[in-house]
Design a protein around this motif. Structure first.
Motif, PDB file in Angstrom:
ATOM      1  N   ASP A  23       0.755  -0.972   0.220  1.00 33.47           N
ATOM      2  CA  ASP A  23      -0.094   0.187   0.366  1.00 33.47           C
ATOM      3  C   ASP A  23       0.571   1.221  -0.027  1.00 33.47           C
ATOM      4  O   ASP A  23       0.558   2.692   0.105  1.00 33.47           O
ATOM      5  CB  ASP A  23      -0.748   0.018   1.345  1.00 33.47           C
ATOM      6  CG  ASP A  23      -2.274  -0.943   1.102  1.00 33.47           C
ATOM      7  OD1 ASP A  23      -2.411  -1.506  -0.491  1.00 33.47           O
ATOM      8  OD2 ASP A  23      -2.434  -1.501   2.031  1.00 33.47           O
TER       9      ASP A  23
ATOM     10  N   LEU B  39       3.350   1.228  -1.953  1.00 37.50           N
ATOM     11  CA  LEU B  39       3.814   2.120  -3.451  1.00 37.50           C
ATOM     12  C   LEU B  39       2.505   2.309  -4.574  1.00 37.50           C
ATOM     13  O   LEU B  39       1.511   2.533  -3.661  1.00 37.50           O
ATOM     14  CB  LEU B  39       3.690   0.398  -4.120  1.00 37.50           C
ATOM     15  CG  LEU B  39       4.921  -0.686  -3.238  1.00 37.50           C
ATOM     16  CD1 LEU B  39       5.125  -1.751  -4.136  1.00 37.50           C
ATOM     17  CD2 LEU B  39       6.388  -0.004  -3.453  1.00 37.50           C
ATOM     18  N   THR B  40       3.002   3.700  -5.409  1.00 44.79           N
ATOM     19  CA  THR B  40       2.048   3.631  -5.979  1.00 44.79           C
ATOM     20  C   THR B  40       1.257   3.202  -6.999  1.00 44.79           C
ATOM     21  O   THR B  40       1.740   1.924  -6.679  1.00 44.79           O
ATOM     22  CB  THR B  40       2.724   4.775  -7.555  1.00 44.79           C
ATOM     23  OG1 THR B  40       3.699   3.370  -8.100  1.00 44.79           O
ATOM     24  CG2 THR B  40       3.763   5.722  -6.590  1.00 44.79           C
ATOM     25  N   ASP B  41      -0.123   3.197  -7.402  1.00 44.08           N
ATOM     26  CA  ASP B  41      -1.020   2.115  -8.183  1.00 44.08           C
ATOM     27  C   ASP B  41      -0.573   1.644  -8.357  1.00 44.08           C
ATOM     28  O   ASP B  41      -0.337   0.615  -8.869  1.00 44.08           O
ATOM     29  CB  ASP B  41      -2.123   2.643  -8.438  1.00 44.08           C
ATOM     30  CG  ASP B  41      -3.593   3.216  -6.687  1.00 44.08           C
ATOM     31  OD1 ASP B  41      -2.739   3.409  -5.979  1.00 44.08           O
ATOM     32  OD2 ASP B  41      -3.855   4.202  -7.612  1.00 44.08           O
ATOM     33  N   LYS B  42       0.408   2.225  -9.358  1.00 43.28           N
ATOM     34  CA  LYS B  42       0.923   1.402 -10.929  1.00 43.28           C
ATOM     35  C   LYS B  42       2.180   0.421 -10.608  1.00 43.28           C
ATOM     36  O   LYS B  42       2.608  -0.365 -11.168  1.00 43.28           O
ATOM     37  CB  LYS B  42       1.362   3.290 -11.906  1.00 43.28           C
ATOM     38  CG  LYS B  42       1.764   1.804 -12.665  1.00 43.28           C
ATOM     39  CD  LYS B  42       0.794   1.943 -13.763  1.00 43.28           C
ATOM     40  CE  LYS B  42       1.530   2.266 -15.491  1.00 43.28           C
ATOM     41  NZ  LYS B  42       0.574   2.267 -16.238  1.00 43.28           N
ATOM     42  N   GLN B  43       3.294   0.867  -9.535  1.00 42.75           N
ATOM     43  CA  GLN B  43       3.877   0.175  -9.375  1.00 42.75           C
ATOM     44  C   GLN B  43       3.742  -1.401  -8.241  1.00 42.75           C
ATOM     45  O   GLN B  43       3.853  -2.343  -8.733  1.00 42.75           O
ATOM     46  CB  GLN B  43       5.172   1.003  -7.637  1.00 42.75           C
ATOM     47  CG  GLN B  43       6.441   1.522  -8.690  1.00 42.75           C
ATOM     48  CD  GLN B  43       6.770   2.181  -7.638  1.00 42.75           C
ATOM     49  OE1 GLN B  43       6.056   3.117  -6.533  1.00 42.75           O
ATOM     50  NE2 GLN B  43       7.858   2.721  -7.589  1.00 42.75           N
ATOM     51  N   ARG B  44       2.280  -1.167  -7.614  1.00 38.42           N
ATOM     52  CA  ARG B  44       1.623  -2.149  -6.540  1.00 38.42           C
ATOM     53  C   ARG B  44       1.396  -2.920  -8.206  1.00 38.42           C
ATOM     54  O   ARG B  44       1.259  -4.279  -7.897  1.00 38.42           O
ATOM     55  CB  ARG B  44       1.000  -1.928  -5.857  1.00 38.42           C
ATOM     56  CG  ARG B  44       0.047  -3.398  -5.494  1.00 38.42           C
ATOM     57  CD  ARG B  44      -0.624  -2.025  -3.877  1.00 38.42           C
ATOM     58  NE  ARG B  44      -1.963  -1.703  -4.536  1.00 38.42           N
ATOM     59  CZ  ARG B  44      -1.723  -0.744  -4.314  1.00 38.42           C
ATOM     60  NH1 ARG B  44      -1.046   0.370  -3.287  1.00 38.42           N
ATOM     61  NH2 ARG B  44      -2.660   0.592  -4.682  1.00 38.42           N
TER      62      ARG B  44
ATOM     63  N   SER C 291      10.088  -0.146 -13.287  1.00 42.37           N
ATOM     64  CA  SER C 291       9.027  -0.274 -12.156  1.00 42.37           C
ATOM     65  C   SER C 291       9.756  -0.728 -11.629  1.00 42.37           C
ATOM     66  O   SER C 291       9.200  -0.851 -10.254  1.00 42.37           O
ATOM     67  CB  SER C 291       7.683  -0.309 -12.718  1.00 42.37           C
ATOM     68  OG  SER C 291       6.219   0.367 -12.042  1.00 42.37           O
TER      69      SER C 291
ATOM     70  N   ARG D 124      12.517  -0.149  -9.433  1.00 38.91           N
ATOM     71  CA  ARG D 124      11.607   1.029  -7.995  1.00 38.91           C
ATOM     72  C   ARG D 124      11.157   0.083  -7.267  1.00 38.91           C
ATOM     73  O   ARG D 124      11.516   0.295  -6.028  1.00 38.91           O
ATOM     74  CB  ARG D 124      11.184   1.884  -8.897  1.00 38.91           C
ATOM     75  CG  ARG D 124      12.418   3.144  -9.605  1.00 38.91           C
ATOM     76  CD  ARG D 124      11.007   3.895  -9.244  1.00 38.91           C
ATOM     77  NE  ARG D 124      10.614   3.982 -11.071  1.00 38.91           N
ATOM     78  CZ  ARG D 124      10.594   4.346 -12.133  1.00 38.91           C
ATOM     79  NH1 ARG D 124      11.770   4.379 -12.819  1.00 38.91           N
ATOM     80  NH2 ARG D 124       9.184   3.299 -13.006  1.00 38.91           N
ATOM     81  N   ALA D 125      10.210  -0.161  -7.045  1.00 41.00           N
ATOM     82  CA  ALA D 125       9.312  -1.428  -6.440  1.00 41.00           C
ATOM     83  C   ALA D 125       9.778  -1.605  -5.458  1.00 41.00           C
ATOM     84  O   ALA D 125       9.504  -2.222  -3.484  1.00 41.00           O
ATOM     85  CB  ALA D 125       8.155  -1.728  -7.143  1.00 41.00           C
TER      86      ALA D 125
ATOM     87  N   GLN E 130      12.475  -0.364  -2.799  1.00 41.85           N
ATOM     88  CA  GLN E 130      11.294   0.808  -1.931  1.00 41.85           C
ATOM     89  C   GLN E 130      10.942  -0.146  -0.764  1.00 41.85           C
ATOM     90  O   GLN E 130      11.192  -0.467  -0.067  1.00 41.85           O
ATOM     91  CB  GLN E 130      10.210   1.088  -2.783  1.00 41.85           C
ATOM     92  CG  GLN E 130      10.037   2.613  -3.754  1.00 41.85           C
ATOM     93  CD  GLN E 130       8.754   3.594  -4.162  1.00 41.85           C
ATOM     94  OE1 GLN E 130       8.668   2.521  -4.688  1.00 41.85           O
ATOM     95  NE2 GLN E 130       8.881   4.629  -3.297  1.00 41.85           N
TER      96      GLN E 130
END
Length: 121
Positions: A16, A18-23, A53, A56-57, A60
């Motif tokens: 949650d 992460l950005t919606d796109k990353q998730r 992406s 990066r995810a 993070q």
């Protein structure tokens, strides 16, 4: 722990954040086992964009785990509860094979029930 399982676990704890796109992309990759090309088609981006992406995810998620340690703590607690359940079973067996005490038997049942409940939560 295998990288896929580790990232999936971290995603459960920190997804949650992460950005919606990353998730979405990382879930496709790790949980749904889609290829970079399949994800790129689904999301309308390039394979390189998908890869970037995901990386990066991953970074993070790993960074959050390093700072907060929630997944590590969760694993440690699960392992500890399993050890408690195993010890309770050994006590139950010893008690039944030696002096049998109803009090010990009740305490063992309480320990087992508590550990089982905590494992399910």
């Amino acid at each position: 722990m295998a990288k896929n399982l580790e990232i999936s676990l971290l995603l459960d704890f920190y997804g949650d954040m992460l950005t919606d796109k990353q998730r979405c992309v990382i879930e496709y990759y790790y949980n749904d086992d889609l290829s970079l090309a399949e994800i790129a088609d689904n999301e309308g981006i390039t394979r390189q964009g998908v890869r970037d992406s995901i990386k990066r995810a991953e970074f993070q998620l790993l960074e959050m785990e390093e700072r907060l340690g929630l997944a590590r703590r969760f694993r440690e607690m699960r392992e500890g509860l399993e050890q408690i359940r195993d010890a309770a079973e050994r006590i139950r067996i010893y008690n039944s094979q030696s002096i049998f005490s109803q009090d010990v038997q009740q305490d063992v049942s309480l320990i087992e029930d508590t550990a089982r409940r905590l494992c399910e939560e």
